[in-house]
Design a protein around this motif. Sequence first.
Motif, PDB file in Angstrom:
ATOM      1  N   ILE A 239       0.840  -1.201   0.000  1.00 29.76           N
ATOM      2  CA  ILE A 239       0.000   0.000   0.000  1.00 29.76           C
ATOM      3  C   ILE A 239       0.872   1.246   0.000  1.00 29.76           C
ATOM      4  O   ILE A 239       0.650   2.184  -0.780  1.00 29.76           O
ATOM      5  N   VAL A 240       1.872   1.284   0.864  1.00 29.86           N
ATOM      6  CA  VAL A 240       2.760   2.446   0.921  1.00 29.86           C
ATOM      7  C   VAL A 240       3.503   2.624  -0.393  1.00 29.86           C
ATOM      8  O   VAL A 240       3.633   3.747  -0.897  1.00 29.86           O
ATOM      9  N   ASP A 241       3.998   1.544  -0.967  1.00 32.44           N
ATOM     10  CA  ASP A 241       4.716   1.646  -2.242  1.00 32.44           C
ATOM     11  C   ASP A 241       3.841   2.291  -3.312  1.00 32.44           C
ATOM     12  O   ASP A 241       4.297   3.162  -4.070  1.00 32.44           O
ATOM     13  N   GLU A 242       2.577   1.878  -3.381  1.00 34.38           N
ATOM     14  CA  GLU A 242       1.669   2.418  -4.400  1.00 34.38           C
ATOM     15  C   GLU A 242       1.327   3.885  -4.140  1.00 34.38           C
ATOM     16  O   GLU A 242       1.207   4.676  -5.073  1.00 34.38           O
ATOM     17  N   MET A 243       1.198   4.261  -2.881  1.00 30.33           N
ATOM     18  CA  MET A 243       0.836   5.633  -2.544  1.00 30.33           C
ATOM     19  C   MET A 243       2.011   6.598  -2.643  1.00 30.33           C
ATOM     20  O   MET A 243       1.848   7.749  -3.077  1.00 30.33           O
ATOM     21  N   LEU A 244       3.180   6.158  -2.219  1.00 32.15           N
ATOM     22  CA  LEU A 244       4.308   7.085  -2.097  1.00 32.15           C
ATOM     23  C   LEU A 244       4.913   7.448  -3.451  1.00 32.15           C
ATOM     24  O   LEU A 244       5.388   8.579  -3.625  1.00 32.15           O
ATOM     25  N   LYS A 245       4.890   6.528  -4.405  1.00 35.60           N
ATOM     26  CA  LYS A 245       5.524   6.823  -5.695  1.00 35.60           C
ATOM     27  C   LYS A 245       4.940   8.065  -6.374  1.00 35.60           C
ATOM     28  O   LYS A 245       5.695   8.965  -6.777  1.00 35.60           O
ATOM     29  N   VAL A 281       7.710   4.020   4.620  1.00 36.13           N
ATOM     30  CA  VAL A 281       8.025   5.333   4.053  1.00 36.13           C
ATOM     31  C   VAL A 281       9.474   5.691   4.340  1.00 36.13           C
ATOM     32  O   VAL A 281      10.207   6.153   3.456  1.00 36.13           O
ATOM     33  N   SER A 282       9.902   5.476   5.573  1.00 38.22           N
ATOM     34  CA  SER A 282      11.278   5.793   5.967  1.00 38.22           C
ATOM     35  C   SER A 282      12.292   4.994   5.151  1.00 38.22           C
ATOM     36  O   SER A 282      13.326   5.526   4.725  1.00 38.22           O
ATOM     37  N   GLN A 283      11.990   3.731   4.919  1.00 43.82           N
ATOM     38  CA  GLN A 283      12.890   2.889   4.122  1.00 43.82           C
ATOM     39  C   GLN A 283      13.042   3.431   2.705  1.00 43.82           C
ATOM     40  O   GLN A 283      14.156   3.530   2.166  1.00 43.82           O
ATOM     41  N   ILE A 284      11.925   3.766   2.084  1.00 45.80           N
ATOM     42  CA  ILE A 284      11.953   4.257   0.699  1.00 45.80           C
ATOM     43  C   ILE A 284      12.703   5.583   0.610  1.00 45.80           C
ATOM     44  O   ILE A 284      13.527   5.797  -0.300  1.00 45.80           O
ATOM     45  N   LYS A 286      14.984   6.707   2.583  1.00 45.54           N
ATOM     46  CA  LYS A 286      16.411   6.457   2.815  1.00 45.54           C
ATOM     47  C   LYS A 286      17.075   5.925   1.550  1.00 45.54           C
ATOM     48  O   LYS A 286      18.196   6.328   1.197  1.00 45.54           O
ATOM     49  N   GLU A 287      16.386   5.056   0.845  1.00 48.89           N
ATOM     50  CA  GLU A 287      16.927   4.515  -0.409  1.00 48.89           C
ATOM     51  C   GLU A 287      17.147   5.610  -1.443  1.00 48.89           C
ATOM     52  O   GLU A 287      18.071   5.537  -2.258  1.00 48.89           O
ATOM     53  N   LYS A 288      16.313   6.645  -1.403  1.00 50.42           N
ATOM     54  CA  LYS A 288      16.410   7.747  -2.357  1.00 50.42           C
ATOM     55  C   LYS A 288      17.282   8.891  -1.837  1.00 50.42           C
ATOM     56  O   LYS A 288      17.375   9.940  -2.472  1.00 50.42           O
ATOM     57  N   ASP A 289      17.901   8.705  -0.668  1.00 51.92           N
ATOM     58  CA  ASP A 289      18.751   9.717  -0.042  1.00 51.92           C
ATOM     59  C   ASP A 289      17.976  11.007   0.227  1.00 51.92           C
ATOM     60  O   ASP A 289      18.499  12.112   0.064  1.00 51.92           O
ATOM     61  N   ILE A 290      16.722  10.859   0.637  1.00 54.27           N
ATOM     62  CA  ILE A 290      15.894  11.985   1.082  1.00 54.27           C
ATOM     63  C   ILE A 290      15.823  11.918   2.598  1.00 54.27           C
ATOM     64  O   ILE A 290      15.390  10.907   3.163  1.00 54.27           O
ATOM     65  N   SER A 291      16.253  12.970   3.266  1.00 55.11           N
ATOM     66  CA  SER A 291      16.324  12.976   4.725  1.00 55.11           C
ATOM     67  C   SER A 291      14.985  13.376   5.328  1.00 55.11           C
ATOM     68  O   SER A 291      14.278  14.235   4.791  1.00 55.11           O
ATOM     69  N   VAL A 292      14.651  12.784   6.461  1.00 53.68           N
ATOM     70  CA  VAL A 292      13.436  13.136   7.190  1.00 53.68           C
ATOM     71  C   VAL A 292      13.825  14.053   8.342  1.00 53.68           C
ATOM     72  O   VAL A 292      14.536  13.644   9.266  1.00 53.68           O
ATOM     73  N   TYR A 293      13.357  15.297   8.278  1.00 56.15           N
ATOM     74  CA  TYR A 293      13.609  16.254   9.351  1.00 56.15           C
ATOM     75  C   TYR A 293      12.763  15.931  10.572  1.00 56.15           C
ATOM     76  O   TYR A 293      13.243  15.937  11.705  1.00 56.15           O
ATOM     77  N   ARG A 294      11.483  15.626  10.323  1.00 49.80           N
ATOM     78  CA  ARG A 294      10.612  15.253  11.426  1.00 49.80           C
ATOM     79  C   ARG A 294       9.441  14.447  10.899  1.00 49.80           C
ATOM     80  O   ARG A 294       8.949  14.713   9.795  1.00 49.80           O
ATOM     81  N   ALA A 295       9.017  13.479  11.688  1.00 53.80           N
ATOM     82  CA  ALA A 295       7.849  12.668  11.341  1.00 53.80           C
ATOM     83  C   ALA A 295       6.691  13.036  12.259  1.00 53.80           C
ATOM     84  O   ALA A 295       6.869  13.223  13.466  1.00 53.80           O
ATOM     85  N   PHE A 296       5.504  13.145  11.676  1.00 53.92           N
ATOM     86  CA  PHE A 296       4.268  13.377  12.411  1.00 53.92           C
ATOM     87  C   PHE A 296       3.374  12.165  12.154  1.00 53.92           C
ATOM     88  O   PHE A 296       3.015  11.898  11.002  1.00 53.92           O
TER      89      PHE A 296
END
Length: 338
Positions: A239-245, A281-284, A286-296
């Motif tokens: 589900i996350v893979d389909e939504m996040l892309k 979401v965090s895994q994906i 990280k794979e794309k080298d996009i940093s998470v500043y904060r999660a809500f």
Amino acid sequence: MKKIINSPENFVNEMLEGIYSAHPDMVKPVAEDVRCFVSAKKINGKVGIATGGGSGHLPLFLGYVGEGMLDGCAIGDVFQSPSPEQILEVTRAISSGAGVLYIYGNYNGDIFNFDMAAEMADFEDGIKVETVVAGEDVASAGPSAPGQKNTRRGVAGIFFVYKCAGAAAAEMLNLAEVKRIAEKACENVRTMGVALSPCTVPRVGRPSFELGEDEMEIGMGIHGEPGIRRGKLASADAIVDEMLKPIIDDIPYAAGDEVAVLINGLGATPLEEQYIMYRRVSQILKEKDISVYRAFVGEYATAMEMSGASITLFKLDDELKRLLAAPANTPFFKQMQL
């Protein structure tokens, strides 16, 4: 229908009376209309920020009225727009000489009523009003080209617009600057949702749509608007893979970019399941080298008791990051300076 209510007709007003009773130091009604909801603390010379919309989405919209975020909210019946007169009363109550900014979701009823209220505020009271309409749902329309009207629905990502615009107003920036910040936030936030079950509007008394026990709908809106695909329930990762892309594809990202992530429950989704979604979401990212500043993670914009969730990415730069980190104190969202 099983709900802890007294009567469908009194559902909204009694809910509001409960919030006022629980948070008298933060919020209050305007005159005798409980649906005109404003901050208990008014700062002279500050740009006022007003929002509004239908009930049934707590903590959206009224839950973000307070210090560092919104100054007022006009409240309609469940999934119905507030009236222009209610919006006008809120506008008058929060105006302190610096103008008022309207921020609300991209729905026709809200647009019509807020536009009418803005005209009345200018004509009757001389209050300068500017408007930012938030629409970030990538499932509800194709990308909006420059100069084209945005036809996307406003959903949970409006939280980030409230947060940044509210912080800008708290810094005593002028109306033009607060509007610029709100528009900039809108340009950098994208959302998609998934529904697993319907919701029930109290006055209607029956589910607003049907989904099979083994079905889900990708891209459904927070009022039950049609999504982009209905099919068999999949695993959390799928589900996350389909939504996040499509969210990531909609705004250009480069290695090293930084985002805030919002995993939003729609009303009946346990936090455990929301954190399972955030894990993927965090895994994906990280794979794309996009940093998470904060999660809500939690309920930020619900649809009564609908089961499901949405994912929002908010692309940050130094300015938006600073405003996102600013303190806030509202009935439903509290943050110390990060």
